[in-house]
Design an enzyme around this catalytic site. Sequence first.
Site, PDB file in Angstrom:
ATOM      1  N   HIS A   1       0.949  -1.239  -0.131  1.00 48.15           N
ATOM      2  CA  HIS A   1       0.057  -0.053   0.086  1.00 48.15           C
ATOM      3  C   HIS A   1       0.762   1.246  -0.181  1.00 48.15           C
ATOM      4  O   HIS A   1       1.603   1.551   0.892  1.00 48.15           O
ATOM      5  CB  HIS A   1      -0.846   0.063   1.230  1.00 48.15           C
ATOM      6  CG  HIS A   1      -1.893   1.263   1.184  1.00 48.15           C
ATOM      7  ND1 HIS A   1      -3.261   1.075   0.329  1.00 48.15           N
ATOM      8  CD2 HIS A   1      -1.709   2.412   1.795  1.00 48.15           C
ATOM      9  CE1 HIS A   1      -3.696   2.209   0.738  1.00 48.15           C
ATOM     10  NE2 HIS A   1      -2.924   2.928   1.330  1.00 48.15           N
ATOM     11  N   CYS A   2       0.707   2.002  -1.136  1.00 45.59           N
ATOM     12  CA  CYS A   2       1.705   3.320  -1.181  1.00 45.59           C
ATOM     13  C   CYS A   2       1.039   4.381  -0.540  1.00 45.59           C
ATOM     14  O   CYS A   2       0.084   4.988  -1.047  1.00 45.59           O
ATOM     15  CB  CYS A   2       1.891   3.421  -2.614  1.00 45.59           C
ATOM     16  SG  CYS A   2       3.105   5.009  -2.930  1.00 45.59           S
TER      17      CYS A   2
END
Length: 339
Positions: A186-187
Amino acid sequence: MEKTGCCGPSPNPSDLFTLRCFNAIPCLSDPVKRSTWCLRLGLVTLHMILLGFMFVFVEEFRQNSKEHPWYTLIYMLLVVATLVLYYFTSGSSPGYVIDAMRDFAETEASLRAPDFSNAVVTVDGNQSGQNLLGNNLTIWTNLVMDMYPPGTSVRDYTCPYCNVVQPPRAKHCHDCKKCVLQFDHHCVWLGTCIGQGNHCRFWWYILEQTAVCIWTGFLYVENLPAHSERAMWVDVIMIIVISILLVALMFLLLLLIFHSYLVMTNQTTYEILRRRRIPYMRGIPGSVHPFSKGACRNLYSFCFARTSVYAMEPLPRALELEQMSKPYTCSDVVLCRCC
């Protein structure tokens, strides 16, 4: 002293302004979306500051822009293309399992069940996966479980949050609150997950952002030599900016090299960092990449051959894993079997 009316204390003007903003722009009422939009706005502002400082305070840069306008134009086009790709990647779907189930349900409806159009497609709550598939839940379960080795329990790969059977390489993201196909990470910078649907765009964004960082640093270094008519504080700011760009460049280069390695070996960040915690990866030697088809084919599949963001990869069988564990011979290299 706080003013009170007949119905209680009067509302705070700042609270009224915030409420009006939330009503005008609903996405701002969500703290996660609000922070994401702040990051996006901050990225654009940062690029504008770096460009504006050069144009306003550095005389040499303005003169070079007049002498070589195409050079500056290409640089600015690269900056714009990077920002566009950033927004395009952050707004793209990483490939959610629930969307793959919806696509599967629509396909089954068109092929088998003419009355399936009345099925529930709105996903909400723990029963979302079951409501979505309806009578085709067993077909989906059998389809997914055929991708695992024989004897695998359905319970081991059923997400306790989404209540869906996860295909291989899928993982539940607690930030997005959904299961993601071929989950990488998850950026926070993009405000979305990186998965099967947007990993390729993410790699291109890193490449363009690295190029912008290198080019911007080169422009600052090129115009750094002291000028007799330029204030000293301008040179100090330029040195600070160059230092920040150098740190950012090191991070971007490492990230680009790492994700290039992931592409060439068909792996994900999650599979590398949590290999021992993934049940179907525990019995596979660390030197074996079970989903790799060779560097060239992995690269081709990553960039061109993927026809759907909902494509799922089955786990290789025991015989295939045994073949993968064998070292390459000279004939394999000559015949390009390793690629």
